[in-house]
Design an enzyme around this catalytic site. Structure first.
Site, PDB file in Angstrom:
ATOM      1  N   CYS A  70      13.003   7.748 -27.846  1.00  0.00           N
ATOM      2  CA  CYS A  70      12.183   8.183 -26.378  1.00  0.00           C
ATOM      3  C   CYS A  70      11.388   6.879 -26.176  1.00  0.00           C
ATOM      4  O   CYS A  70      10.572   6.275 -26.784  1.00  0.00           O
ATOM      5  CB  CYS A  70      11.217   9.333 -26.854  1.00  0.00           C
ATOM      6  SG  CYS A  70       9.845   9.727 -25.752  1.00  0.00           S
ATOM      7  N   CYS A 182      14.922   6.199 -19.741  1.00  0.00           N
ATOM      8  CA  CYS A 182      14.446   7.403 -20.434  1.00  0.00           C
ATOM      9  C   CYS A 182      15.641   8.021 -20.974  1.00  0.00           C
ATOM     10  O   CYS A 182      16.644   8.014 -20.355  1.00  0.00           O
ATOM     11  CB  CYS A 182      13.754   8.260 -19.352  1.00  0.00           C
ATOM     12  SG  CYS A 182      13.293   9.864 -19.904  1.00  0.00           S
TER      13      CYS A 182
HETATM   14  N1  DGL Z   1      13.014  11.130 -23.352  1.00  0.00           N
HETATM   15  C1  DGL Z   1      11.836  10.520 -23.042  1.00  0.00           C
HETATM   16  C2  DGL Z   1      11.787   9.185 -22.610  1.00  0.00           C
HETATM   17  O1  DGL Z   1      12.678   8.502 -23.257  1.00  0.00           O
HETATM   18  C3  DGL Z   1      10.606  11.215 -22.548  1.00  0.00           C
HETATM   19  C4  DGL Z   1      11.120  12.334 -21.537  1.00  0.00           C
HETATM   20  C5  DGL Z   1       9.533  12.866 -21.264  1.00  0.00           C
HETATM   21  O2  DGL Z   1       9.315  13.967 -22.378  1.00  0.00           O
HETATM   22  O3  DGL Z   1       8.798  12.824 -20.288  1.00  0.00           O
HETATM   23  O4  DGL Z   1      11.236   8.440 -22.116  1.00  0.00           O
END
Ligand code: DGL
Length: 258
Positions: A70, A182
């Protein structure tokens, strides 16, 4: 060898998927903080504290390493997490360095898409200051995509018009590369591909992160000793519900087709 993967939701499954391809004889734990997704519109402190609770849980399961799959949690908490555990903690960052290098002498620009929190964090500013000598990097927050992904809306009219509308803010002829910063955005790669001209490369940091994990495992002499089995948790609860497990399987199959 067991590796833990952590994300606010289903985005990190895209990183896990790459890891299984590269290391099919390891076992995995995947933790989606589904009760608290999205992270990208929260404050840094909130995300850091959610990340610490989640990774504490993962570490208690006896993993050999944790991947923070993430970008948002990495930017808010990676130092805290690295100081907290004795096992390796591997973070993610938007693939801006390869994008700028690839841009080379094309005299074009690089568009970095990510969550609002990732884009405003110090970590990203420092990365850009290090690699963007010619000031060619622009930023575009796309927090709406996280919600579409969590609702399993990958290619319907709603998400298409959201993305078309967001990308209408840029002149595509100026860009060589779009960075998917993301992990949730990876599910929309085909949609980005359909909306953007073919001359634009679309890149992400997933394979770099998994290579990092592999290198760290080698340095620590940790052998692959499993069968590619994944145990899923949502916000600390073991996923036993076959409907949810089938949905996760569907995501893996979707990623196979990309
Ligand atoms: N999947 C996450 C990232 O790579 C975050 C998404 C979220 O929860 O806003 O930033």
């Amino acid at each position: 060898m067991i590796t833990g993967f952590f994300d606010s939701g289903i985005g990190g499954i895209t990183v896990l998927h790459e890891a299984i391809k590269l290391m099919p004889r390891a076992d995995y734990i995947y933790y989606a903080d589904s009760d608290n997704v999205p992270y990208g519109t929260r404050s840094r402190d909130e995300v850091a504290s959610l990340a610490v609770s989640a990774v504490d849980f993962i570490v208690r399961q006896g993993v050999d390493a944790v991947v923070i799959a993430c970008n948002t949690a990495t930017s808010a908490a990676i130092e805290t997490l690295r100081n907290r555990y004795s096992i390796p903690v591997i973070g993610m960052e938007p693939a801006i360095k390869p994008a700028v290098e690839k841009n080379g002498k094309r005299h074009k620009r690089v568009l970095v898409t990510a969550t609002p929190l990732t884009l405003k964090e110090e970590k990203l500013k420092n990365l850009i200051a290090r690699v963007d000598n010619e000031h060619i990097v622009d930023l575009l927050p796309l927090s709406g995509l996280v919600k579409f992904a969590e609702d399993y809306c990958f290619d319907d009219a709603g998400v298409r018009s959201y993305l078309e509308n967001a990308l209408s803010a840029i002149d595509p002829s100026l860009y060589s590369t779009v960075v998917l910063g993301c992990t949730h955005f990876i599910y929309f790669r085909n949609l980005f591909r359909q909306i953007l001209p073919n001359s634009i490369d679309i890149i992400d940091g997933n394979s770099g992160t998994v290579r990092n994990l592999q290198n760290i495992m080698r340095q620590k002499n940790l052998q692959e000793s499993g069968s590619g089995f994944v145990t899923y948790y949502t916000s600390g609860r073991l996923v036993e519900n076959s409907e949810l497990l089938d949905r996760y399987d569907l995501l893996h199959r979707m990623l196979d087709l990309q």
